[in-house]
Motif scaffolding. Sequence first.
Motif, PDB file in Angstrom:
ATOM      1  N   ALA A  99       0.824  -1.208   0.000  1.00  0.00           N
ATOM      2  CA  ALA A  99       0.000   0.000   0.000  1.00  0.00           C
ATOM      3  C   ALA A  99       0.863   1.264   0.000  1.00  0.00           C
ATOM      4  N   GLN A 100       1.932   1.241   0.781  1.00  0.00           N
ATOM      5  CA  GLN A 100       2.826   2.398   0.813  1.00  0.00           C
ATOM      6  C   GLN A 100       3.411   2.662  -0.573  1.00  0.00           C
ATOM      7  N   TYR A 101       3.787   1.612  -1.264  1.00  0.00           N
ATOM      8  CA  TYR A 101       4.375   1.765  -2.601  1.00  0.00           C
ATOM      9  C   TYR A 101       3.340   2.261  -3.605  1.00  0.00           C
ATOM     10  N   THR A 102       2.189   1.604  -3.663  1.00  0.00           N
ATOM     11  CA  THR A 102       1.204   1.970  -4.696  1.00  0.00           C
ATOM     12  C   THR A 102       0.672   3.382  -4.480  1.00  0.00           C
ATOM     13  N   LEU A 103       0.369   3.727  -3.241  1.00  0.00           N
ATOM     14  CA  LEU A 103      -0.146   5.079  -2.985  1.00  0.00           C
ATOM     15  C   LEU A 103       0.932   6.127  -3.211  1.00  0.00           C
ATOM     16  N   GLY A 104       2.181   5.791  -2.829  1.00  0.00           N
ATOM     17  CA  GLY A 104       3.278   6.718  -3.034  1.00  0.00           C
ATOM     18  C   GLY A 104       3.584   6.967  -4.503  1.00  0.00           C
ATOM     19  N   ARG A 105       3.351   5.980  -5.354  1.00  0.00           N
ATOM     20  CA  ARG A 105       3.570   6.149  -6.797  1.00  0.00           C
ATOM     21  C   ARG A 105       2.472   6.989  -7.442  1.00  0.00           C
ATOM     22  N   CYS A 106       1.294   6.991  -6.838  1.00  0.00           N
ATOM     23  CA  CYS A 106       0.144   7.662  -7.451  1.00  0.00           C
ATOM     24  C   CYS A 106      -0.152   9.038  -6.861  1.00  0.00           C
ATOM     25  N   PHE A 107       0.249   9.276  -5.598  1.00  0.00           N
ATOM     26  CA  PHE A 107      -0.157  10.493  -4.909  1.00  0.00           C
ATOM     27  C   PHE A 107       0.987  11.034  -4.057  1.00  0.00           C
ATOM     28  N   ASP A 108       0.890  12.316  -3.726  1.00  0.00           N
ATOM     29  CA  ASP A 108       1.885  12.948  -2.871  1.00  0.00           C
ATOM     30  C   ASP A 108       1.775  12.387  -1.453  1.00  0.00           C
ATOM     31  N   GLN A 109       2.917  12.074  -0.849  1.00  0.00           N
ATOM     32  CA  GLN A 109       2.952  11.472   0.482  1.00  0.00           C
ATOM     33  C   GLN A 109       2.259  12.347   1.525  1.00  0.00           C
ATOM     34  N   SER A 110       2.201  13.655   1.296  1.00  0.00           N
ATOM     35  CA  SER A 110       1.585  14.558   2.264  1.00  0.00           C
ATOM     36  C   SER A 110       0.071  14.363   2.379  1.00  0.00           C
ATOM     37  N   ARG A 111      -0.509  13.588   1.464  1.00  0.00           N
ATOM     38  CA  ARG A 111      -1.965  13.410   1.449  1.00  0.00           C
ATOM     39  C   ARG A 111      -2.420  12.107   2.100  1.00  0.00           C
ATOM     40  N   PHE A 112      -1.496  11.259   2.518  1.00  0.00           N
ATOM     41  CA  PHE A 112      -1.904   9.984   3.103  1.00  0.00           C
ATOM     42  C   PHE A 112      -0.869   9.489   4.109  1.00  0.00           C
ATOM     43  N   LYS A 113      -1.307   8.554   4.935  1.00  0.00           N
ATOM     44  CA  LYS A 113      -0.432   7.901   5.897  1.00  0.00           C
ATOM     45  C   LYS A 113      -0.828   6.432   5.977  1.00  0.00           C
ATOM     46  N   VAL A 114       0.121   5.547   5.694  1.00  0.00           N
ATOM     47  CA  VAL A 114      -0.108   4.113   5.852  1.00  0.00           C
ATOM     48  C   VAL A 114       0.307   3.723   7.266  1.00  0.00           C
ATOM     49  N   ILE A 115      -0.608   3.125   7.996  1.00  0.00           N
ATOM     50  CA  ILE A 115      -0.365   2.739   9.385  1.00  0.00           C
ATOM     51  C   ILE A 115      -0.380   1.220   9.469  1.00  0.00           C
ATOM     52  N   ASN A 116       0.752   0.640   9.848  1.00  0.00           N
ATOM     53  CA  ASN A 116       0.867  -0.820   9.968  1.00  0.00           C
ATOM     54  C   ASN A 116       0.588  -1.216  11.412  1.00  0.00           C
ATOM     55  N   CYS A 117      -0.685  -1.489  11.714  1.00  0.00           N
ATOM     56  CA  CYS A 117      -1.045  -1.907  13.066  1.00  0.00           C
ATOM     57  C   CYS A 117      -2.419  -2.561  13.028  1.00  0.00           C
ATOM     58  N   ASP A 118      -2.796  -3.151  14.142  1.00  0.00           N
ATOM     59  CA  ASP A 118      -4.109  -3.761  14.302  1.00  0.00           C
ATOM     60  C   ASP A 118      -5.075  -2.691  14.792  1.00  0.00           C
ATOM     61  N   PHE A 119      -6.001  -2.297  13.942  1.00  0.00           N
ATOM     62  CA  PHE A 119      -6.927  -1.214  14.265  1.00  0.00           C
ATOM     63  C   PHE A 119      -7.817  -1.557  15.453  1.00  0.00           C
ATOM     64  N   TRP A 120      -8.045  -2.833  15.685  1.00  0.00           N
ATOM     65  CA  TRP A 120      -8.989  -3.254  16.729  1.00  0.00           C
ATOM     66  C   TRP A 120      -8.344  -3.337  18.101  1.00  0.00           C
ATOM     67  N   THR A 121      -7.122  -2.882  18.247  1.00  0.00           N
ATOM     68  CA  THR A 121      -6.429  -2.921  19.534  1.00  0.00           C
ATOM     69  C   THR A 121      -5.888  -1.532  19.849  1.00  0.00           C
ATOM     70  N   ASP A 122      -5.219  -1.419  21.006  1.00  0.00           N
ATOM     71  CA  ASP A 122      -4.658  -0.126  21.382  1.00  0.00           C
ATOM     72  C   ASP A 122      -3.415   0.238  20.579  1.00  0.00           C
ATOM     73  N   GLN A 123      -3.015  -0.629  19.622  1.00  0.00           N
ATOM     74  CA  GLN A 123      -1.918  -0.256  18.718  1.00  0.00           C
ATOM     75  C   GLN A 123      -2.233   1.019  17.934  1.00  0.00           C
ATOM     76  N   ILE A 124      -3.521   1.297  17.721  1.00  0.00           N
ATOM     77  CA  ILE A 124      -3.910   2.454  16.912  1.00  0.00           C
ATOM     78  C   ILE A 124      -3.831   3.762  17.697  1.00  0.00           C
ATOM     79  N   ASP A 125      -3.729   3.661  19.024  1.00  0.00           N
ATOM     80  CA  ASP A 125      -3.720   4.865  19.856  1.00  0.00           C
ATOM     81  C   ASP A 125      -2.582   5.801  19.453  1.00  0.00           C
ATOM     82  N   GLY A 126      -2.913   7.073  19.262  1.00  0.00           N
ATOM     83  CA  GLY A 126      -1.925   8.084  18.910  1.00  0.00           C
ATOM     84  C   GLY A 126      -1.547   8.123  17.443  1.00  0.00           C
ATOM     85  N   GLN A 127      -2.086   7.236  16.621  1.00  0.00           N
ATOM     86  CA  GLN A 127      -1.707   7.163  15.209  1.00  0.00           C
ATOM     87  C   GLN A 127      -2.597   8.025  14.307  1.00  0.00           C
ATOM     88  N   ILE A 128      -3.784   8.337  14.771  1.00  0.00           N
ATOM     89  CA  ILE A 128      -4.729   9.122  13.963  1.00  0.00           C
ATOM     90  C   ILE A 128      -4.936  10.454  14.662  1.00  0.00           C
TER      91      ILE A 128
END
Length: 321
Positions: free
Chosen positions: A83-112
């Motif tokens: 996802a980081q590669y495909t989105l980075g090839r198509c769009f400016d990095q300033s418009r997105f953030k790929v987060i590698n974590c389990d959304f259903w746990t506290d791993q997501i805390d502080g990432q959004i």
Amino acid sequence: MNTKIFNPLTKIPIRDKQISKYLVMINDRWRNKFYADALCSTAKGKVVLDVGTGTGILSAYALEAGAKFVFAVESDTQSAAIAQYTLGRCFDQSRFKVINCDFWTDQIDGQIDREIDILVSETVGPDLFDQGMCSTWHCVKPFLAPNAISIPDRLHCDVHIWNEIIHIPQRSRLMSDLYPAELLMDDFAVALLEYDQVQHAAATPSTRLQQTNFKLYNMPPDVIHTNVVDITKDTLPLLEFGKYDYPDHVLAKIEFFLDIDTPKTIGILNKISYLNNTLFLQDAMYMPWQYSSYLHCELPGTYTFTFDRIYNGWHYNITTK
């Protein structure tokens, strides 16, 4: 998002095993169009959260539609790299953030760090609830803006009834090719093919067994009950949370009842919707009927059909007459 580079019949072998896991989904034009159309009409100027981004294709649709920013969350490290590669090839990095974590746990805390206007997710499986869409709706609540929307905003089921006991033939086919035109976005297809080439230039194409597009309802049902199960994020207080660990924190106890006099086959037709647009999952190439729930009811009686996590799908109890 119409394709211009690729002929609709063009197919290109894929060598990367991780991309191959997604081929049945991303080659599915109906599925892609459902999400692309919904995002095209809603995402401009909005902050979008894509849970379970996989290759990044739904995030790409959102960015192409003019989203102000996209958070693309993926628990699998290899998929997050794609996802980081495909989105980075198509769009400016300033418009997105790929987060590698389990959304259903506290791993997501502080990432959004922004309020979310649009949740888009395809954490939907053959049993509709089994890949955790209810968990996604539950866990996203702290991040949502006041008027946030979800794509899809509804999970529902039809019940198809055949007045006999029938069986689904098991058929299979190989899928190791990408059909770029089906992705509805040339730049994304090119980026995905580049990733495959860069990572596996010297490798041979992978061979991955996939199910066919056989549909049980090629044999028309005798009776159809529509929207027997109908779940939205606003009905979630009716479900119980926190009973199980990953991959699903929701114990969904969802029931319907049928009186049955003669032997019948019951098929559960799964659907997802956004507003008035509905995708019948068994029409999608990656959700053939043999992956879905069908139950043989041979004895007369009152049947209680229940979906819950203990049985990992639909099952029934019968009160005999």
